[in-house]
Design a protein around this motif. Structure first.
Motif, short mmCIF file in Angstrom:
data_model
loop_
_atom_site.label_atom_id
_atom_site.label_comp_id
_atom_site.label_asym_id
_atom_site.label_seq_id
_atom_site.Cartn_x
_atom_site.Cartn_y
_atom_site.Cartn_z
N LEU A 49 0.82 -1.21 0.00
CA LEU A 49 0.00 0.00 0.00
C LEU A 49 0.85 1.26 0.00
O LEU A 49 1.80 1.37 0.77
N PRO A 50 0.50 2.22 -0.84
CA PRO A 50 1.21 3.51 -0.80
C PRO A 50 0.90 4.27 0.50
O PRO A 50 -0.11 4.00 1.16
N ASP A 51 1.76 5.20 0.85
CA ASP A 51 1.58 5.96 2.09
C ASP A 51 0.28 6.75 2.11
O ASP A 51 -0.35 6.88 3.16
N THR A 52 -0.14 7.28 0.97
CA THR A 52 -1.39 8.06 0.95
C THR A 52 -2.58 7.17 1.28
O THR A 52 -3.51 7.61 1.95
N TRP A 53 -2.56 5.92 0.82
CA TRP A 53 -3.65 5.00 1.13
C TRP A 53 -3.65 4.66 2.61
O TRP A 53 -4.70 4.54 3.23
N ARG A 54 -2.47 4.49 3.17
CA ARG A 54 -2.38 4.18 4.60
C ARG A 54 -2.98 5.30 5.44
O ARG A 54 -3.67 5.05 6.41
N GLU A 55 -2.71 6.53 5.04
CA GLU A 55 -3.27 7.68 5.77
C GLU A 55 -4.79 7.69 5.66
O GLU A 55 -5.49 7.95 6.65
N GLN A 56 -5.32 7.40 4.46
CA GLN A 56 -6.77 7.36 4.28
C GLN A 56 -7.41 6.25 5.11
O GLN A 56 -8.48 6.43 5.69
N ILE A 57 -6.74 5.11 5.17
CA ILE A 57 -7.27 3.99 5.95
C ILE A 57 -7.26 4.33 7.44
O ILE A 57 -8.21 4.00 8.17
N GLN A 58 -6.21 5.02 7.90
CA GLN A 58 -6.17 5.41 9.31
C GLN A 58 -7.21 6.47 9.62
O GLN A 58 -7.78 6.50 10.71
N THR A 59 -7.50 7.33 8.66
CA THR A 59 -8.49 8.39 8.87
C THR A 59 -9.91 7.83 8.84
O THR A 59 -10.76 8.23 9.65
N PHE A 60 -10.19 6.92 7.91
CA PHE A 60 -11.53 6.36 7.73
C PHE A 60 -11.49 4.83 7.81
O PHE A 60 -11.68 4.15 6.79
N PRO A 61 -11.29 4.26 9.00
CA PRO A 61 -11.13 2.80 9.08
C PRO A 61 -12.41 2.01 8.76
O PRO A 61 -12.35 0.96 8.15
N ILE A 62 -13.57 2.52 9.16
CA ILE A 62 -14.81 1.79 8.91
C ILE A 62 -15.12 1.77 7.42
O ILE A 62 -15.50 0.73 6.87
N THR A 63 -14.92 2.89 6.75
CA THR A 63 -15.12 2.94 5.30
C THR A 63 -14.17 2.00 4.59
O THR A 63 -14.57 1.29 3.65
N ALA A 64 -12.92 1.96 5.03
CA ALA A 64 -11.94 1.06 4.41
C ALA A 64 -12.34 -0.40 4.61
O ALA A 64 -12.21 -1.21 3.69
N MET A 65 -12.85 -0.74 5.80
CA MET A 65 -13.27 -2.12 6.05
C MET A 65 -14.48 -2.49 5.20
O MET A 65 -14.54 -3.59 4.65
N LEU A 66 -15.44 -1.59 5.09
CA LEU A 66 -16.61 -1.87 4.26
C LEU A 66 -16.24 -2.00 2.79
O LEU A 66 -16.76 -2.88 2.09
N LEU A 67 -15.33 -1.16 2.33
CA LEU A 67 -14.86 -1.24 0.95
C LEU A 67 -14.12 -2.56 0.71
O LEU A 67 -14.35 -3.24 -0.29
N GLY A 68 -13.27 -2.93 1.64
CA GLY A 68 -12.55 -4.20 1.54
C GLY A 68 -13.48 -5.40 1.56
O GLY A 68 -13.30 -6.36 0.81
N LEU A 69 -14.49 -5.34 2.41
CA LEU A 69 -15.48 -6.41 2.48
C LEU A 69 -16.25 -6.52 1.16
O LEU A 69 -16.45 -7.61 0.64
N GLY A 70 -16.65 -5.38 0.62
CA GLY A 70 -17.38 -5.38 -0.64
C GLY A 70 -16.56 -5.94 -1.79
O GLY A 70 -17.04 -6.76 -2.58
N VAL A 71 -15.31 -5.52 -1.87
CA VAL A 71 -14.43 -6.03 -2.92
C VAL A 71 -14.18 -7.52 -2.73
O VAL A 71 -14.18 -8.30 -3.69
N GLY A 72 -13.99 -7.93 -1.49
CA GLY A 72 -13.76 -9.35 -1.20
C GLY A 72 -14.95 -10.22 -1.58
O GLY A 72 -14.78 -11.29 -2.18
N VAL A 73 -16.14 -9.77 -1.25
CA VAL A 73 -17.34 -10.53 -1.60
C VAL A 73 -17.51 -10.58 -3.11
O VAL A 73 -17.81 -11.63 -3.69
N PHE A 74 -17.30 -9.44 -3.77
CA PHE A 74 -17.43 -9.40 -5.24
C PHE A 74 -16.43 -10.34 -5.90
O PHE A 74 -16.80 -11.13 -6.77
N LEU A 75 -15.16 -10.28 -5.48
CA LEU A 75 -14.16 -11.16 -6.07
C LEU A 75 -14.44 -12.63 -5.74
O LEU A 75 -14.21 -13.50 -6.57
N GLY A 76 -14.91 -12.88 -4.54
CA GLY A 76 -15.24 -14.25 -4.16
C GLY A 76 -16.36 -14.82 -5.01
O GLY A 76 -16.35 -16.01 -5.36
N MET A 77 -17.33 -13.99 -5.35
CA MET A 77 -18.45 -14.47 -6.15
C MET A 77 -18.08 -14.61 -7.63
O MET A 77 -18.50 -15.55 -8.30
#
Length: 109
Positions: A49-77
């Motif tokens: 992960l680039p540093d800018t993404w790390r900062e965004q994830i630290q700033t908005f952790p719930i949004t990052a988790m929901l986005l990761g969950l959505g991408v994971g479910v989509f890729l899994g399906m």
């Protein structure tokens, strides 16, 4: 000269120019997984992960988790077979690289 350029093109198209760094990286990931367990995979993902993404994830952790969950479910399906095949190929490549290294040490080459 023309043969050299054609040969370079064919090597590049076949992925031969990039094989060694990828294999070395896969071998190092395999070795770190063997030493540190599954946590090494998360460390490798974090290093990607680039540093800018790390900062965004630290700033908005719930949004990052929901986005990761959505991408994971989509890729899994949609792409589960391809993801399993790629993961299996990576682990197999790393294991074979380690076996090859041990065989060269034992063989005295």
């Amino acid at each position: 000269m023309a043969t050299k350029r054609t040969d370079d093109y064919e090597r590049s198209a076949a992925g031969m120019d990039f094989e060694d760094p990828i294999r070395e990286r896969a071998a190092s990931i395999g070795a770190s997984i063997a030493e540190n367990g599954p946590g090494a995979i998360l460390d490798e993902i974090e290093n990607l992960l680039p540093d800018t993404w790390r900062e965004q994830i630290q700033t908005f952790p719930i949004t990052a988790m929901l986005l990761g969950l959505g991408v994971g479910v989509f890729l899994g399906m949609k792409k589960s077979d391809e993801i399993i095949a790629a993961g299996t190929a990576l682990v197999t490549s790393a294991a074979m690289a380690n076996i090859n290294e041990v065989a060269q040490r034992v063989g005295g080459r």
